[in-house]
Design a protein around this motif. Structure first.
Motif, PDB file in Angstrom:
ATOM      1  N   UNK A 158      78.953  46.022  78.707  1.00 56.87           N
ATOM      2  CA  UNK A 158      77.967  46.045  77.629  1.00 56.87           C
ATOM      3  C   UNK A 158      76.692  45.298  78.031  1.00 56.87           C
ATOM      4  N   UNK A 159      75.538  45.906  77.726  1.00 54.98           N
ATOM      5  CA  UNK A 159      74.231  45.252  77.841  1.00 54.98           C
ATOM      6  C   UNK A 159      73.567  45.282  76.471  1.00 54.98           C
ATOM      7  N   UNK A 160      72.996  44.169  76.060  1.00 60.22           N
ATOM      8  CA  UNK A 160      72.233  44.099  74.813  1.00 60.22           C
ATOM      9  C   UNK A 160      70.800  43.708  75.128  1.00 60.22           C
ATOM     10  N   UNK A 161      69.839  44.449  74.539  1.00 60.37           N
ATOM     11  CA  UNK A 161      68.419  44.153  74.715  1.00 60.37           C
ATOM     12  C   UNK A 161      67.770  44.047  73.343  1.00 60.37           C
ATOM     13  N   UNK A 162      66.980  42.989  73.147  1.00 64.56           N
ATOM     14  CA  UNK A 162      66.146  42.845  71.948  1.00 64.56           C
ATOM     15  C   UNK A 162      64.697  42.743  72.396  1.00 64.56           C
ATOM     16  N   UNK A 163      63.811  43.444  71.690  1.00 64.98           N
ATOM     17  CA  UNK A 163      62.403  43.529  72.069  1.00 64.98           C
ATOM     18  C   UNK A 163      61.501  42.917  71.000  1.00 64.98           C
ATOM     19  N   UNK A 164      60.340  42.410  71.448  1.00 64.02           N
ATOM     20  CA  UNK A 164      59.327  42.020  70.474  1.00 64.02           C
ATOM     21  C   UNK A 164      58.402  43.218  70.209  1.00 64.02           C
ATOM     22  N   UNK A 165      57.359  43.011  69.414  1.00 65.17           N
ATOM     23  CA  UNK A 165      56.499  44.119  69.024  1.00 65.17           C
ATOM     24  C   UNK A 165      55.703  44.688  70.189  1.00 65.17           C
ATOM     25  N   UNK A 166      55.566  43.904  71.242  1.00 66.88           N
ATOM     26  CA  UNK A 166      54.817  44.359  72.413  1.00 66.88           C
ATOM     27  C   UNK A 166      55.714  44.997  73.469  1.00 66.88           C
ATOM     28  N   UNK A 167      56.998  45.161  73.164  1.00 66.70           N
ATOM     29  CA  UNK A 167      57.924  45.767  74.115  1.00 66.70           C
ATOM     30  C   UNK A 167      58.415  44.820  75.182  1.00 66.70           C
ATOM     31  N   UNK A 168      58.226  43.522  74.962  1.00 64.67           N
ATOM     32  CA  UNK A 168      58.763  42.533  75.900  1.00 64.67           C
ATOM     33  C   UNK A 168      60.141  42.066  75.431  1.00 64.67           C
ATOM     34  N   UNK A 169      60.949  41.641  76.382  1.00 65.05           N
ATOM     35  CA  UNK A 169      62.333  41.281  76.080  1.00 65.05           C
ATOM     36  C   UNK A 169      62.408  39.877  75.495  1.00 65.05           C
ATOM     37  N   UNK A 170      63.064  39.785  74.345  1.00 64.51           N
ATOM     38  CA  UNK A 170      63.328  38.472  73.744  1.00 64.51           C
ATOM     39  C   UNK A 170      64.776  38.036  73.946  1.00 64.51           C
ATOM     40  N   UNK A 171      65.667  38.994  74.112  1.00 64.54           N
ATOM     41  CA  UNK A 171      67.081  38.680  74.384  1.00 64.54           C
ATOM     42  C   UNK A 171      67.629  39.702  75.361  1.00 64.54           C
ATOM     43  N   UNK A 172      68.396  39.226  76.312  1.00 62.92           N
ATOM     44  CA  UNK A 172      69.127  40.132  77.200  1.00 62.92           C
ATOM     45  C   UNK A 172      70.494  39.500  77.449  1.00 62.92           C
ATOM     46  N   UNK A 173      71.544  40.164  76.987  1.00 60.58           N
ATOM     47  CA  UNK A 173      72.908  39.659  77.150  1.00 60.58           C
ATOM     48  C   UNK A 173      73.759  40.708  77.844  1.00 60.58           C
ATOM     49  N   UNK A 174      74.650  40.246  78.712  1.00 62.28           N
ATOM     50  CA  UNK A 174      75.585  41.136  79.404  1.00 62.28           C
ATOM     51  C   UNK A 174      77.001  40.636  79.184  1.00 62.28           C
ATOM     52  N   UNK A 175      77.886  41.559  78.812  1.00 58.75           N
ATOM     53  CA  UNK A 175      79.313  41.252  78.686  1.00 58.75           C
ATOM     54  C   UNK A 175      80.061  42.110  79.689  1.00 58.75           C
ATOM     55  N   UNK A 176      80.641  41.472  80.704  1.00 61.42           N
ATOM     56  CA  UNK A 176      81.367  42.184  81.765  1.00 61.42           C
ATOM     57  C   UNK A 176      82.827  42.389  81.366  1.00 61.42           C
TER      58      UNK A 176
END
Length: 390
Positions: free
Chosen positions: A318-336
């Motif tokens: 699993x990969x989780x990505x959260x973006x701000x309004x400008x399309x930059x990453x605010x959260x990136x989590x990986x569950x192996x």
């Protein structure tokens, strides 16, 4: 699934009492993730970089990142992109399933298998303009499997399995020699037909029913990653449940796995069953007769938040990505997947607790064989002690 080169390891410590495993401790020095590297960066650039950060399962990692970003943006992944990703993940899965099996079982015989593995690895990288494996590359994979003694339909059911075990196929010899009980349930295994032996080492671990991790769990996993981040990724659970993931979990309902059981032999066998079916699945993808959804899934968790899930060789990633309004990453989590299987109360621990085992090096090797059958994505070490020494 390392993102940064370092000596990551899993330590498994088992304590014996009265000839059985009474306690198990599993600890890990985990890989550094990409979360800090991704913080504040443009999402496209990070996702493009992800496959280059991982020594193992790079295609699966790249696909999970792409899916997560698409879900975060609320955009569908084009069908041709999904098909190409599924093709790459299946080919990579095949190589990892075989590499893990041969590495753990071959020992000094590994050089005899290495040339054929190299041929398979080369074939798995030959893609067409659409990004899918070329037809002749799929044929080369099928030929390579046959050369290793693993032709299509050789592990369809109990009858074909018996014939395969009795054959002179190289992988059949490795599987039969390495598994504690390669026979079928209710049928004496080759070892038990040998002179009588009550040695606990012959016990085949893992009589518990399989509790598989599936796509239905994705939303709960995504929300837990979002709210708890690295602490959940390091020790995941689903309301106290720690399911199993990987080949055995995916094939829990396969008739041959039901016949052999979910122990050491069954775990090794599940990897080989998946390998035999890979060329057929790759051809179905090329013909448009198979959907990528069984391997790849994107889930939106809200505005600007996406989860990508991929079934790779070792299990569900699993990969989780959260973006701000400008399309930059605010959260990136990986569950192996390793975090589920090697959870302190997870599938490996459950398989070990209560198992009859003798002290000493033979017992330690039996535990190491089971750990290898779970195929961790980092190195491991095993310690076995009597309760009086603990």
């Amino acid at each position: 699934m390392n993102a940064v080169a370092r000596d990551d390891r899993i330590a498994v410590s088992a304590v014996l009492a009265q000839g059985r495993v009474a306690r198990v401790a599993i600890s890990a020095r985990r890989p550094l993730g990409v979360g800090r590297l991704a913080q504040g960066k443009p999402a496209e650039a990070v996702v493009a970089l992800v496959p280059r950060l991982f020594a193992l399962c790079a295609a699966a990692q790249g696909a999970a990142a792409t899916l997560a970003l698409a879900a975060a943006r609320g955009e569908p992944v084009p069908p041709h992109t999904l098909a190409a990703q599924a093709s790459a993940v299946l080919a990579e899965q095949l190589i990892e399933l075989l590499r893990g099996t041969i590495t753990s079982l071959a020992g000094d015989q590994f050089p005899a298998f290495a040339p054929q593995l190299r041929v398979l690895i080369a074939a798995a990288r030959r893609v067409d303009a659409r990004g899918q494996l070329e037809p002749d590359a799929i044929d080369a994979l099928a030929d390579g499997l046959e050369a290793l003694g693993l032709p299509e339909h050789s592990l369809d059911d109990a009858d074909t399995y018996r014939s395969w075990l009795a054959s002179d196929a190289p992988l059949a010899a490795l599987h039969g020699a390495g598994a504690a009980s390669p026979g079928l349930r209710g049928e004496a295994s080759p070892e038990s037909r040998a002179p009588a032996s009550d040695a606990p080492e012959e016990f085949d671990f893992g009589p518990q029913p399989i509790d598989p991790l599936t796509a239905t769990h994705d939303p709960a996993i995504g929300h837990a990653l979002l709210h708890h981040g690295a602490s959940f990724a390091a020790r995941p659970d689903l309301a106290g449940r720690i399911p199993e993931t990987g080949a055995l979990a995916r094939l829990a309902g396969h008739p041959l796995i039901r016949s052999v059981g979910p122990g050491l032999a069954g775990r090794r066998l599940a990897r080989l069953i998946e390998a035999t079916t890979t060329p057929q699945r790759l051809r179905a993808l090329r013909r448009g007769e198979a959907e990528a959804a069984g391997l790849l899934r994107a889930t939106s968790l809200g505005d600007g938040i996406g989860l990508g899930a991929v079934e790779c060789a070792r299990g569900r990633l699993h990969h989780l990505i959260a973006l701000d309004r400008d399309g930059r990453i605010t959260r990136y989590e990986i569950l192996a997947p390793t975090e589920w299987n090697f959870h302190p109360q997870g599938p490996l621990a459950r398989a070990l607790i209560g198992a009859p085992l003798s002290a000493g090096e033979a017992g330690r090797r039996r535990i190491a064989a089971l750990v290898a059958a779970f195929d961790p994505c980092v190195g491991f070490e095993v310690e076995l002690r009597e309760a009086a020494d603990a």
